[in-house]
Design a protein around this motif. Structure first.
Motif, short mmCIF file in Angstrom:
data_model
loop_
_atom_site.label_atom_id
_atom_site.label_comp_id
_atom_site.label_asym_id
_atom_site.label_seq_id
_atom_site.Cartn_x
_atom_site.Cartn_y
_atom_site.Cartn_z
N THR A 213 0.81 -1.22 0.00
CA THR A 213 0.00 0.00 0.00
C THR A 213 0.85 1.27 0.00
N PHE A 214 2.18 1.12 0.04
CA PHE A 214 3.06 2.28 -0.03
C PHE A 214 3.99 2.21 -1.24
N THR A 215 3.76 1.23 -2.10
CA THR A 215 4.59 1.08 -3.29
C THR A 215 4.23 2.14 -4.33
N LEU A 216 5.26 2.73 -4.90
CA LEU A 216 5.06 3.70 -5.98
C LEU A 216 6.08 3.42 -7.07
N GLN A 217 5.61 3.07 -8.24
CA GLN A 217 6.51 2.77 -9.35
C GLN A 217 5.76 2.98 -10.67
N ALA A 218 6.51 3.07 -11.76
CA ALA A 218 5.90 3.28 -13.07
C ALA A 218 4.91 2.14 -13.36
N PRO A 219 3.77 2.48 -13.96
CA PRO A 219 3.38 3.75 -14.58
C PRO A 219 2.75 4.78 -13.63
N PHE A 220 2.77 4.53 -12.32
CA PHE A 220 2.34 5.49 -11.29
C PHE A 220 0.83 5.71 -11.24
N LEU A 221 0.17 5.79 -12.40
CA LEU A 221 -1.26 6.05 -12.45
C LEU A 221 -2.01 4.79 -12.86
N HIS A 222 -3.27 4.69 -12.41
CA HIS A 222 -4.10 3.54 -12.74
C HIS A 222 -5.19 3.94 -13.73
N ASP A 223 -6.19 3.09 -13.89
CA ASP A 223 -7.19 3.31 -14.93
C ASP A 223 -7.88 4.67 -14.82
N SER A 224 -8.07 5.13 -13.61
CA SER A 224 -8.78 6.39 -13.41
C SER A 224 -7.84 7.60 -13.51
N LEU A 225 -6.60 7.35 -13.94
CA LEU A 225 -5.58 8.39 -14.03
C LEU A 225 -5.25 8.99 -12.67
N HIS A 226 -5.42 8.17 -11.64
CA HIS A 226 -5.03 8.54 -10.29
C HIS A 226 -4.17 7.42 -9.72
N SER A 227 -3.33 7.75 -8.76
CA SER A 227 -2.56 6.72 -8.08
C SER A 227 -3.46 6.01 -7.07
N PHE B 107 -1.44 13.37 -5.31
CA PHE B 107 -0.48 14.34 -5.80
C PHE B 107 -1.07 15.74 -5.69
N GLY B 108 -0.20 16.74 -5.57
CA GLY B 108 -0.71 18.10 -5.49
C GLY B 108 0.29 19.14 -5.91
N GLY B 109 -0.15 20.38 -6.00
CA GLY B 109 0.72 21.48 -6.38
C GLY B 109 1.13 21.39 -7.83
N ASP B 110 2.42 21.61 -8.09
CA ASP B 110 2.94 21.61 -9.46
C ASP B 110 3.45 20.24 -9.90
N THR B 111 3.08 19.21 -9.17
CA THR B 111 3.56 17.86 -9.48
C THR B 111 3.10 17.41 -10.87
N LEU B 112 4.04 16.84 -11.62
CA LEU B 112 3.75 16.27 -12.93
C LEU B 112 4.12 14.79 -12.90
N VAL B 113 3.37 13.98 -13.65
CA VAL B 113 3.64 12.54 -13.71
C VAL B 113 3.96 12.15 -15.14
N ARG B 114 5.15 11.63 -15.34
CA ARG B 114 5.50 11.02 -16.61
C ARG B 114 5.49 9.52 -16.38
N THR B 115 4.48 8.87 -16.91
CA THR B 115 4.18 7.49 -16.51
C THR B 115 5.28 6.50 -16.83
N ASP B 116 6.17 6.81 -17.76
CA ASP B 116 7.24 5.85 -18.09
C ASP B 116 8.53 6.12 -17.34
N LYS B 117 8.57 7.23 -16.54
CA LYS B 117 9.84 7.59 -15.93
C LYS B 117 9.75 8.00 -14.46
N TYR B 118 8.96 9.03 -14.14
CA TYR B 118 9.08 9.62 -12.82
C TYR B 118 7.83 10.40 -12.43
N VAL B 119 7.80 10.73 -11.13
CA VAL B 119 6.89 11.73 -10.60
C VAL B 119 7.74 12.97 -10.34
N ARG B 120 7.46 14.04 -11.06
CA ARG B 120 8.27 15.27 -10.93
C ARG B 120 7.54 16.23 -9.99
N LEU B 121 8.10 16.38 -8.78
CA LEU B 121 7.48 17.25 -7.78
C LEU B 121 7.58 18.71 -8.19
#
Length: 327
Positions: free
Chosen positions: A42-56, A61-75
């Protein structure tokens, strides 16, 4: 004579190998012996980071955070005035645990800032003035400060631990010096040639230890270790945050792994997982056992060599009788 020489050499090699093997085995168990790591999914975070609903499933996530599903979560991106965070949806209820996360701090130019933070706090993280996270927090904050404001004699990036009581503010004027419980410099962390990793090991009532991996692949360097760490809130949420000011940099998280630490030794079964770095009775028993099996193996080798030598003498004797009978 040749056989005796060979036998002597064999025993010397066996003795050397046995002692070396026992020593290596003890060295491997110096840090957290007799512990099993149980993954906390329940604390695992890894690519693609997002699920079917486009949420983790497990993080917000919040603020200016961006998610690139093949690489990283950019805070935060390498742009001024950004704040980003991600926070676990469930509290971390394990008494003893290990957090390992892979991240990268990078940017252009020689000046960069401000840094990122790891939180274990009573409340779920929200954006704030302390490396993108809340001030006056209750729990623990580990700050990766990449820009020196006013702290002479310290090399940056600098990593420090702060215990928040819910009322004390982080002291930005001296880069948290007045709040610091422990810390270390990490020259080369920014724009490292590899993805960097941090490992946080917490054993309630015993120790908290932070290790870094940024100099060489798969090589951990201890940042700091404190005894009798502050207790965590009964409900502690795991969060990450980052902030840029006039200076900027990318703060990326590539993967998060959390393991619950469970004692496997029979003497510790059902008891709190404490004093595992120096349990006298367990270590003594382990060393005695290592020597016991070493001498058992040595005895078996000696017995085999003895009967082999007897058989060799018998063979030589029969060979001599056969040769005499021919004449």
């Amino acid at each position: 004579m040749k056989f005796c020489t060979l036998l002597s050499t064999f025993f010397t090699v066996a003795l050397t190998f046995g002692v070396t093997t026992a020593k290596s085995h003890d060295d491997d168990d110096e840090f957290l012996p007799d512990v099993r790591r149980v993954p906390m999914k329940t604390f695992t975070l890894q690519a693609p980071f997002l699920h079917d609903s486009l949420h983790s499933r497990w993080y917000d996530f919040g603020g200016d955070t961006l998610v690139r599903t093949d690489k990283y979560v950019r805070l935060t991106s390498d742009r001024p005035g950004q704040i980003g965070f991600l926070s676990s949806r469930l509290p971390l209820t394990a008494v003893n645990f290990e957090i390992i996360f892979e991240f990268k701090i990078s940017g252009k130019g020689n000046l960069y800032g401000d840094g990122m933070a790891v939180w274990l706090t009573k409340d779920r993280s929200a954006s704030g003035p302390v490396f993108g996270g809340p001030d006056n927090f209750e729990g623990l904050g580990i700050f990766i400060d990449t820009y020196k404001n006013n702290r002479p004699g310290v090399t940056f990036p600098y990593i420090m631990l702060m215990h928040g009581d819910g009322h004390t503010s982080y002291s930005k004027s001296d880069d948290g010096k007045s709040n610091e419980i422990a810390g270390c410099s990490a020259r080369g962390l920014h724009n490292a040639n590899q993805d960097t990793r941090m490992r946080i090991t917490y054993v309630k009532g015993d120790f908290l230890r932070v290790d870094l991996q940024y100099k060489e692949p798969e090589k951990w360097t201890q940042c700091f270790r404190i005894s009798n760490p502050p207790d965590l809130p009964q409900t502690a949420y795991l969060s990450f945050s980052a902030e840029t000011g006039e200076l900027s940099e990318n703060h990326d998280i590539n993967e998060v792994e959390v393991n619950m630490l469970v004692a496997t030794n029979a003497e510790l079964h059902g008891q709190p997982l404490t004093k595992l770095t120096s349990p006298p009775s367990v270590v003594q028993k382990k060393k005695s056992g290592s020597w016991f099996w070493f001498f058992v193996k040595l005895g078996l080798l000696g017995t085999a060599a003895y009967f082999g030598y007897k058989k060799y003498l018998q063979y030589q004797k029969e060979k001599k009788y056969s040769r005499d009978a021919m004449f």
